[in-house]
Design a protein around this motif. Structure first.
Motif, PDB file in Angstrom:
ATOM      1  N   LEU A 187      49.318-123.198  34.335  1.00  0.00           N
ATOM      2  CA  LEU A 187      48.989-122.684  32.863  1.00  0.00           C
ATOM      3  C   LEU A 187      49.572-123.666  31.860  1.00  0.00           C
ATOM      4  CD1 LEU A 187      49.059-119.037  33.629  1.00  0.00           C
ATOM      5  CD2 LEU A 187      47.109-120.196  33.629  1.00  0.00           C
ATOM      6  N   ARG A 188      50.804-124.102  32.102  1.00  0.00           N
ATOM      7  CA  ARG A 188      51.316-125.008  31.162  1.00  0.00           C
ATOM      8  C   ARG A 188      50.453-126.125  30.996  1.00  0.00           C
ATOM      9  NH1 ARG A 188      56.164-125.411  33.611  1.00  0.00           N
ATOM     10  NH2 ARG A 188      56.506-123.306  33.324  1.00  0.00           N
ATOM     11  N   GLN A 189      49.680-126.511  31.990  1.00  0.00           N
ATOM     12  CA  GLN A 189      48.691-127.767  31.816  1.00  0.00           C
ATOM     13  C   GLN A 189      47.462-127.564  31.071  1.00  0.00           C
ATOM     14  OE1 GLN A 189      50.084-130.504  32.970  1.00  0.00           O
ATOM     15  NE2 GLN A 189      51.888-129.275  33.446  1.00  0.00           N
ATOM     16  N   LEU A 190      47.300-126.383  30.541  1.00  0.00           N
ATOM     17  CA  LEU A 190      46.082-125.982  29.870  1.00  0.00           C
ATOM     18  C   LEU A 190      46.129-126.864  28.355  1.00  0.00           C
ATOM     19  CD1 LEU A 190      45.941-122.245  30.276  1.00  0.00           C
ATOM     20  CD2 LEU A 190      43.979-123.815  31.053  1.00  0.00           C
ATOM     21  N   ARG A 191      44.950-127.247  27.835  1.00  0.00           N
ATOM     22  CA  ARG A 191      44.955-127.870  26.756  1.00  0.00           C
ATOM     23  C   ARG A 191      45.282-126.971  25.692  1.00  0.00           C
ATOM     24  NH1 ARG A 191      39.636-132.022  26.829  1.00  0.00           N
ATOM     25  NH2 ARG A 191      40.724-133.546  28.438  1.00  0.00           N
ATOM     26  N   GLU A 192      45.829-127.488  24.399  1.00  0.00           N
ATOM     27  CA  GLU A 192      46.114-126.701  23.184  1.00  0.00           C
ATOM     28  C   GLU A 192      44.823-126.143  22.971  1.00  0.00           C
ATOM     29  OE1 GLU A 192      48.987-126.007  21.820  1.00  0.00           O
ATOM     30  OE2 GLU A 192      49.719-127.234  23.640  1.00  0.00           O
ATOM     31  N   GLU A 193      43.546-126.805  22.723  1.00  0.00           N
ATOM     32  CA  GLU A 193      42.424-126.191  22.494  1.00  0.00           C
ATOM     33  C   GLU A 193      41.510-126.140  23.916  1.00  0.00           C
ATOM     34  OE1 GLU A 193      40.105-127.810  19.320  1.00  0.00           O
ATOM     35  OE2 GLU A 193      41.611-127.435  17.990  1.00  0.00           O
ATOM     36  N   SER A 194      41.372-125.077  24.610  1.00  0.00           N
ATOM     37  CA  SER A 194      40.514-124.720  25.692  1.00  0.00           C
ATOM     38  C   SER A 194      40.263-123.413  25.884  1.00  0.00           C
ATOM     39  CB  SER A 194      41.380-125.263  27.037  1.00  0.00           C
ATOM     40  OG  SER A 194      42.809-124.747  26.922  1.00  0.00           O
ATOM     41  N   VAL A 195      39.486-123.088  26.851  1.00  0.00           N
ATOM     42  CA  VAL A 195      39.184-121.599  27.391  1.00  0.00           C
ATOM     43  C   VAL A 195      39.461-121.651  28.914  1.00  0.00           C
ATOM     44  CG1 VAL A 195      36.681-122.320  27.745  1.00  0.00           C
ATOM     45  CG2 VAL A 195      37.485-119.893  27.495  1.00  0.00           C
ATOM     46  N   PHE A 196      40.123-120.436  29.092  1.00  0.00           N
ATOM     47  CA  PHE A 196      40.547-120.074  30.586  1.00  0.00           C
ATOM     48  C   PHE A 196      39.712-118.807  30.781  1.00  0.00           C
ATOM     49  CE2 PHE A 196      43.013-117.644  33.439  1.00  0.00           C
ATOM     50  CZ  PHE A 196      42.744-118.419  34.619  1.00  0.00           C
ATOM     51  N   ILE A 197      39.022-118.666  31.937  1.00  0.00           N
ATOM     52  CA  ILE A 197      38.164-117.422  32.477  1.00  0.00           C
ATOM     53  C   ILE A 197      38.281-117.247  33.553  1.00  0.00           C
ATOM     54  CG2 ILE A 197      35.623-116.608  32.582  1.00  0.00           C
ATOM     55  CD1 ILE A 197      34.641-118.946  30.542  1.00  0.00           C
ATOM     56  N   ASN A 198      38.639-116.046  33.947  1.00  0.00           N
ATOM     57  CA  ASN A 198      38.859-115.579  35.449  1.00  0.00           C
ATOM     58  C   ASN A 198      37.848-114.352  35.672  1.00  0.00           C
ATOM     59  OD1 ASN A 198      39.740-115.143  37.948  1.00  0.00           O
ATOM     60  ND2 ASN A 198      41.703-113.805  37.220  1.00  0.00           N
ATOM     61  N   ILE A 199      37.035-114.708  36.699  1.00  0.00           N
ATOM     62  CA  ILE A 199      36.018-113.729  36.961  1.00  0.00           C
ATOM     63  C   ILE A 199      36.362-113.607  38.606  1.00  0.00           C
ATOM     64  CG2 ILE A 199      34.208-113.911  35.225  1.00  0.00           C
ATOM     65  CD1 ILE A 199      33.813-115.934  38.221  1.00  0.00           C
ATOM     66  N   GLY A 200      37.170-114.299  39.260  1.00  0.00           N
ATOM     67  CA  GLY A 200      37.448-114.052  40.607  1.00  0.00           C
ATOM     68  C   GLY A 200      38.255-112.829  41.056  1.00  0.00           C
ATOM     69  N   ARG A 201      39.641-112.779  41.160  1.00  0.00           N
ATOM     70  CA  ARG A 201      40.364-111.786  41.365  1.00  0.00           C
ATOM     71  C   ARG A 201      41.515-111.982  40.508  1.00  0.00           C
ATOM     72  NH1 ARG A 201      36.679-109.651  42.828  1.00  0.00           N
ATOM     73  NH2 ARG A 201      36.185-108.288  44.780  1.00  0.00           N
ATOM     74  N   GLY A 202      42.087-110.776  40.089  1.00  0.00           N
ATOM     75  CA  GLY A 202      43.331-110.951  39.026  1.00  0.00           C
ATOM     76  C   GLY A 202      44.507-111.163  39.905  1.00  0.00           C
ATOM     77  N   SER A 203      44.824-110.921  41.213  1.00  0.00           N
ATOM     78  CA  SER A 203      46.026-111.400  41.823  1.00  0.00           C
ATOM     79  C   SER A 203      46.099-112.813  42.064  1.00  0.00           C
ATOM     80  CB  SER A 203      46.013-110.774  43.293  1.00  0.00           C
ATOM     81  OG  SER A 203      44.826-111.265  43.953  1.00  0.00           O
ATOM     82  N   MET A 214      49.370-118.426  26.196  1.00  0.00           N
ATOM     83  CA  MET A 214      48.285-117.963  25.212  1.00  0.00           C
ATOM     84  C   MET A 214      48.984-118.293  23.851  1.00  0.00           C
ATOM     85  SD  MET A 214      45.755-118.723  26.738  1.00  0.00           S
ATOM     86  CE  MET A 214      44.623-118.364  25.420  1.00  0.00           C
ATOM     87  N   ASN A 215      50.093-117.409  23.843  1.00  0.00           N
ATOM     88  CA  ASN A 215      50.832-117.297  22.590  1.00  0.00           C
ATOM     89  C   ASN A 215      51.087-118.555  22.036  1.00  0.00           C
ATOM     90  OD1 ASN A 215      50.840-114.293  22.140  1.00  0.00           O
ATOM     91  ND2 ASN A 215      52.604-114.218  23.548  1.00  0.00           N
ATOM     92  N   ASP A 216      51.360-119.734  22.629  1.00  0.00           N
ATOM     93  CA  ASP A 216      51.907-121.008  22.224  1.00  0.00           C
ATOM     94  C   ASP A 216      50.415-121.737  22.015  1.00  0.00           C
ATOM     95  OD1 ASP A 216      54.226-120.367  22.476  1.00  0.00           O
ATOM     96  OD2 ASP A 216      54.514-121.336  24.606  1.00  0.00           O
ATOM     97  N   ARG A 217      49.313-121.248  22.193  1.00  0.00           N
ATOM     98  CA  ARG A 217      48.155-122.161  21.877  1.00  0.00           C
ATOM     99  C   ARG A 217      47.184-121.419  20.954  1.00  0.00           C
ATOM    100  NH1 ARG A 217      50.151-123.287  26.741  1.00  0.00           N
ATOM    101  NH2 ARG A 217      50.048-125.299  27.494  1.00  0.00           N
ATOM    102  N   ALA A 218      47.299-121.218  19.681  1.00  0.00           N
ATOM    103  CA  ALA A 218      46.344-120.930  18.833  1.00  0.00           C
ATOM    104  C   ALA A 218      44.963-121.273  18.949  1.00  0.00           C
ATOM    105  CB  ALA A 218      46.896-120.905  17.210  1.00  0.00           C
ATOM    106  N   GLY A 219      44.685-122.517  19.571  1.00  0.00           N
ATOM    107  CA  GLY A 219      43.244-122.762  19.672  1.00  0.00           C
ATOM    108  C   GLY A 219      42.743-122.603  21.016  1.00  0.00           C
ATOM    109  N   ALA A 220      43.383-122.023  21.608  1.00  0.00           N
ATOM    110  CA  ALA A 220      42.844-121.512  23.102  1.00  0.00           C
ATOM    111  C   ALA A 220      42.413-120.151  23.236  1.00  0.00           C
ATOM    112  CB  ALA A 220      43.862-121.868  23.955  1.00  0.00           C
TER     113      ALA A 220
END
Length: 286
Positions: A187-203, A214-220
Motif C-alpha cells: 500500500l505504501r507504493q500507491l501513487r499520491e494520486e490514485s484509486v484503490f478498489i477492492n471487490i475481492g475479499r476483505g481478508s 489514505m490519510n497521507d494521500r489527499a489526492g487518492a
C-alpha cells in the motif's frame, strides 16, 4: 431454499438450490437429507463452504460464477470515475458550499493494474478497454498472456507494479495465500494520486495500513465493497478517512440478478436430469 427452510427439507431431496449468500450449514443439510447429491449456491466465492467435506460426501457443488461479472465491472468503472472525474471531492465540497476548480483525468490517461485475472478481473479489464483506458496489466499466480490485458505479471512482481498505475483493483479470493497480501509494504507504493478498489475479499487487505496510507494521500481515493470484518467496527479508522468509500458488499447485486441466477440453475437442472456436465462445478473432480 433459504436457511429458515432447512428444517422443511424432505429426506429424499437430491438437489438443493440455496439462495442465501453465506449459508454454510452443510452438515445439517446432509443430516436431514442424506440423499443430496448436488447443491447450487447463489455465490461466486465458496471460501465459506466446506468444499472438501461436500466432495467426500459425494455432493456436487456449483456456483453462480459469471452471472455478476459485468455488473461488478460496471461498479469498478464507476468507482474509478468517482476519483478520476473528481466526483467524490465535488460531493464533499458541496456540503461545504465550495466549488474549487479542478481538471479531471481522461480515461485514456489512466493505466490500470488488476490483481486477480479470473472471470471478474478479466471482465473489469474488458470494461476498462471499452471505456478507453490506457495500459491494462493483470497480476496472477502463474503469468501467461490473456486477451483482455496488455501484460500479465506474477504475484512476485506485484510490488513493482503498484506504483506504476493510477488505478489498482483487487479481485482476489480468500485463500491462505492471499490473506493479508495487500499489506503495508504494498500500500505504501500507491501513487499520491490514485484509486484503490477492492471487490475481492476483505481478508486480503490490511485495513489499518490502508487507513494510514489514505490519510497521507489527499489526492487518492479507496473504494471498498468488501472489508474484514463486515461490517467494520464503528471505531475503525477507515470511517474517518474522507477519501475512503465503503459500500455494503453489493457491487454486483443488481435488481435483476435473481432472474439470472434462476436461469443458470434451470440450465444446470436440465443438464443434471440429462446426465450432462454441470456448469460452474467446484472441486477437484470438476
Amino acid at each position: 431454499m433459504l436457511p429458515e427452510d432447512l428444517r422443511q427439507v424432505h429426506p429424499d431431496t437430491s438437489v438443493a438450490f440455496v439462495r442465501a449468500g453465506y449459508w454454510n450449514d452443510v452438515e445439517r443439510l446432509l443430516e436431514l437429507a442424506p440423499a443430496v447429491s448436488w447443491v447450487h449456491v447463489n455465490m461466486t466465492g465458496v471460501d465459506h463452504l466446506p468444499v472438501d467435506r461436500m466432495e467426500s460426501a459425494g455432493v456436487i457443488l456449483t456456483t453462480c460464477r459469471g452471472v455478476l461479472d459485468h455488473s461488478i465491472a460496471e461498479f469498478v468503472l464507476g468507482s474509478v470515475l468517482l476519483w478520476s472525474k473528481g466526483l467524490l471531492r465535488s460531493a464533499l465540497d458541496t456540503r461545504e458550499r465550495r466549488t474549487d476548480y479542478r481538471e479531471p483525468k481522461a480515461n485514456s490517461e489512466l493505466n490500470a493494474l488488476i490483481i486477480g485475472t479470473g472471470n471478474i478481473g478479466s471482465e473489469c479489464a474488458r470494461v476498462f478497454r471499452q471505456a478507453g483506458f490506457g495500459r491494462i496489466v493483470g497480476i496472477r499466480r502463474t503469468p501467461l498472456p490473456l486477451p483482455a490485458f496488455d501484460e500479465v505479471a506474477s504475484v512476485s512482481e506485484l510490488q513493482l507494479h503498484v506504483g506504476q498505475h493510477d488505478v489498482v483493483v483487487s479481485c482476489l479470493p480468500a485463500t491462505t495465500a492471499t490473506d493479508g497480501l495487500i499489506g503495508s509494504a504494498l500500500l505504501r507504493q500507491l501513487r499520491e494520486e490514485s484509486v484503490f478498489i477492492n471487490i475481492g475479499r476483505g481478508s486480503t487487505v490490511n485495513h489499518l495500513a490502508l487507513a494510514e496510507e489514505m490519510n497521507d494521500r489527499a489526492g487518492a481515493v479507496a473504494v471498498l465493497d468488501v472489508t474484514d470484518p463486515e461490517p467494520l467496527p464503528s471505531d475503525h479508522p477507515l470511517w474517518d478517512c474522507s477519501n475512503v468509500v465503503i459500500s455494503p458488499h453489493m457491487s454486483g447485486d443488481t435488481v435483476g440478478r435473481h432472474d439470472a441466477f434462476a436461469a443458470l440453475f434451470l440450465e444446470n437442472l436440465r443438464r443434471y436430469c440429462s446426465g450432462d456436465d454441470l456448469l460452474n462445478r467446484v472441486g477437484r473432480s470438476a
